[in-house]
Write an enzyme that holds these catalytic residues in place. Structure first.
Site, PDB file in Angstrom:
ATOM      1  N   LYS A 217       0.869  -1.185   0.000  1.00  0.00           N
ATOM      2  CA  LYS A 217       0.000   0.000   0.000  1.00  0.00           C
ATOM      3  C   LYS A 217       0.901   1.229   0.000  1.00  0.00           C
ATOM      4  O   LYS A 217       1.527   1.548   1.015  1.00  0.00           O
ATOM      5  CB  LYS A 217      -0.884  -0.060   1.253  1.00  0.00           C
ATOM      6  CG  LYS A 217      -1.320   1.271   1.818  1.00  0.00           C
ATOM      7  CD  LYS A 217      -2.457   1.880   1.055  1.00  0.00           C
ATOM      8  CE  LYS A 217      -2.863   3.228   1.639  1.00  0.00           C
ATOM      9  NZ  LYS A 217      -2.066   4.346   1.097  1.00  0.00           N
TER      10      LYS A 217
ATOM     11  N   GLU B 276       8.156  16.016  15.853  1.00  0.00           N
ATOM     12  CA  GLU B 276       8.727  15.955  14.508  1.00  0.00           C
ATOM     13  C   GLU B 276       7.943  16.898  13.594  1.00  0.00           C
ATOM     14  O   GLU B 276       6.732  16.750  13.429  1.00  0.00           O
ATOM     15  CB  GLU B 276       8.595  14.520  13.990  1.00  0.00           C
ATOM     16  CG  GLU B 276       9.164  14.336  12.600  1.00  0.00           C
ATOM     17  CD  GLU B 276       8.903  12.933  12.060  1.00  0.00           C
ATOM     18  OE1 GLU B 276       7.749  12.471  12.092  1.00  0.00           O
ATOM     19  OE2 GLU B 276       9.873  12.309  11.602  1.00  0.00           O
TER      20      GLU B 276
END
Ligand code: NAD
Length: 492
Positions: free
Chosen positions: A187, A396
């Site tokens: 995917k 992040e």
């Protein structure tokens, strides 16, 4: 023809509507999603917006291919030949693959040509060679018994990968999973599927039997979820965000307790001591955060600098940041390409706003640029005076934003380096060999660079700790994720 004119010719090529790759053939679904280029905001083509039924079909084909042993049962030398042929085809089509991927995700050409088709070909070759070199064991038993330890493929692997470096990260999963004899349903990130679909087509051209590698495109919440909940998928190999990683563990618990290997984000620290080669460190630190607009899992997004040189060093890094030419990633004169999408760009600008409001000092950058192109571009950005209380220190950003924090001592530097939930990578810059070794031990990360940043090849593992994940990509250790150990105990 110059390299630039070859690139320009490839970028002008129309890309037809893309379907899934199932059982060795394209499969267009009923609904599609637009593929928008971050270079100019224009639509490149469409991909099929996959459904749970598409995932069922791909998994069923992968399971049949696994159960009838059309791949696992082939002689090892023949499997090795197929994978080498695949690597050759990747190398032969490197420019086409790189340009297609860049149109999709915006990585600058200089980086993409090496990190994408270049590393994908090397990865497939590396694991091709493992096929007839990694095998089981005979245990040191008493003479009355023989203990054999077999390595068995795990079955159908669901590989779920992000939009940054689709070929590199995709082959980090595909190489060892296929070398071990498994079938895979892949995917891709919904905004970076094109080069992976082409990669699967090349695998078939190389002789990989139908059904062994399938690609289903579409939304994570539909295709990714269906794959991770599927009872016939035995292992999920994932790279992406921690939020999705958490969901995958839930899906595993709610379905068949499949194993989930998670390669997640990071907030890696580049630790610079005053005794290091500061010129080199400044140049490499700038590259270590700003290449691919900071959209690199191991990016050195925190810079910890010994206080005596902090202001001077920060100024040097800012000079490098300002010298980078940001722009069209398919222009060979560009150093740094596009931010991947409008959504990512807005997220980055949110980090700039928050860092400013929380009291950090903007040294350079902070703005969107080249908006008139229709693309998504951002200035390399440096903040100083960032503390562990700031969001920019802890979370992040996955964008071109560097957080600089000074330290007084080695102990403080290591405490700051470890003061995040992540543990993916980091670096230490010093001429003191003993200190370098102490810091390697002290940093709780999967990778520690010494007097360099980035670039380790396929032979070494990338294995995050803490909330950067579990399990190793790359190296022979990656084979452990895709094999079960089976003991045969024989009375003699
Ligand atoms: P993401 O988690 O949003 O998406 C990653 C993949 O998961 C995509 O294919 C997406 O479609 C799929 N997904 C999304 N929701 C899902 C769901 N509910 N169920 C199943 N699948 C789902 O991450 P992203 O934004 O594409 O990638 C960026 C992240 O990846 C960053 O955190 C970065 O640090 C990380 N990353 C880590 C490494 C590493 O090796 N550790 C490498 C590259 C990127």
């Amino acid at each position: 023809m110059t390299e630039q004119s070859k690139i320009d010719a490839l970028r002008a090529q129309a890309v037809p509507a893309q379907g899934h790759w199932i059982n060795g053939a394209r499969a267009l679904g009923n609904t599609s999603m637009a593929v928008i280029s971050p270079i100019d905001g224009q639509q490149i083509t469409t991909i099929t917006d996959g459904t749970a039924a598409d995932v069922d079909r791909a998994v069923a084909n992968a399971k049949t291919a696994f159960d009838d042993r059309r791949w696992a049962g082939m002689p090892p030398a023949a499997r090795k030949t197929v994978m080498h042929r695949w690597a050759d085809l990747i190398a032969d089509n490197a420019l086409e693959l790189a340009v297609l991927g860049i149109r999709d995700n915006g990585t600058e050409f200089g980086m993409a040509i090496k990190a994408e088709p270049g590393s994908a070909a090397a990865t497939i070759r590396y694991y091709a060679e493992a096929i007839d070199k990694v095998y089981g064991e005979i245990a040191p038993t008493a003479e009355t018994h023989l203990g054999l330890v077999h390595r068995e493929p795990v079955g159908v692997v669901g590989a779920i990968v992000p939009w940054n470096f689709p070929l590199m990260i995709g082959t980090w999963k595909l190489g060892p999973a296929l070398a071990a004899g498994n079938s895979v349903v892949l995917k891709p990130g919904e905004t970076a599927s094109l080069s992976l679909l082409r990669l699967a087509e090349l695998a078939s051209e190389a002789g990989l039997p139908d059904g062994v590698l399938n690609v289903v495109t579409g939304n994570g919440a539909v295709v990714g979820e269906a794959l991770a909940l599927h009872p016939d998928v035995s292992t999920i190999a994932f790279t992406g965000s921690g939020a999705t990683g958490r969901r995958l563990l839930e899906y595993s618990a709610r379905s068949n307790l499949k194993r989930c290997f998670l390669e997640l984000g990071g907030k890696s620290a580049n630790v610079v001591f005053a005794d290091s080669n500061l010129d080199k460190a400044a140049k490499v630190a700038a590259g270590g955060i700003f290449r691919n607009s900071g959209q690199v899992c191991v990016a050195g997004s925190r810079l910890l600098v010994e206080a005596t040189v902090a202001d001077d060093f920060t100024a040097r890094v800012a000079e490098h940041a300002e010298a980078f030419r940001v722009g069209d990633p398919l222009d060979l004169a560009t150093h740094i390409g596009a931010v991947h999408s409008e959504r990512e760009l807005q997220k980055n600008l949110g980090f700039v706003t928050d860092a400013t409001e929380e009291g950090a000092t903007l040294v350079t950058g902070g703005n969107r640029i080249l908006a008139e192109t229709g693309g998504t571009y951002m200035q390399p950005t440096v903040f100083k005076g960032v503390t562990p209380n700031h969001r920019l220190f802890r979370e992040e950003a996955f964008g071109p934003i560097l957080a600089v924090t000074p330290f007084e001592s080695e102990a403080e530097a290591m405490a700051l380096a470890n003061a995040t939930d992540y543990g993916l990578a980091g670096a230490v810059w010093t001429r003191d060999l003993s200190r370098a070794h102490r810091c390697i031990r002290a940093m709780r990360t999967g990778v520690v660079h010494v007097n360099c940043y980035g670039g380790p090849d396929i032979t070494v593992p990338l294995a995050g700790v803490g909330q950067s994940g579990n399990g190793a990509d790359k190296s022979l250790h990656a084979l452990d994720k895709y094999t079960d150990l089976k003991t045969a105990w024989i009375e003699l």
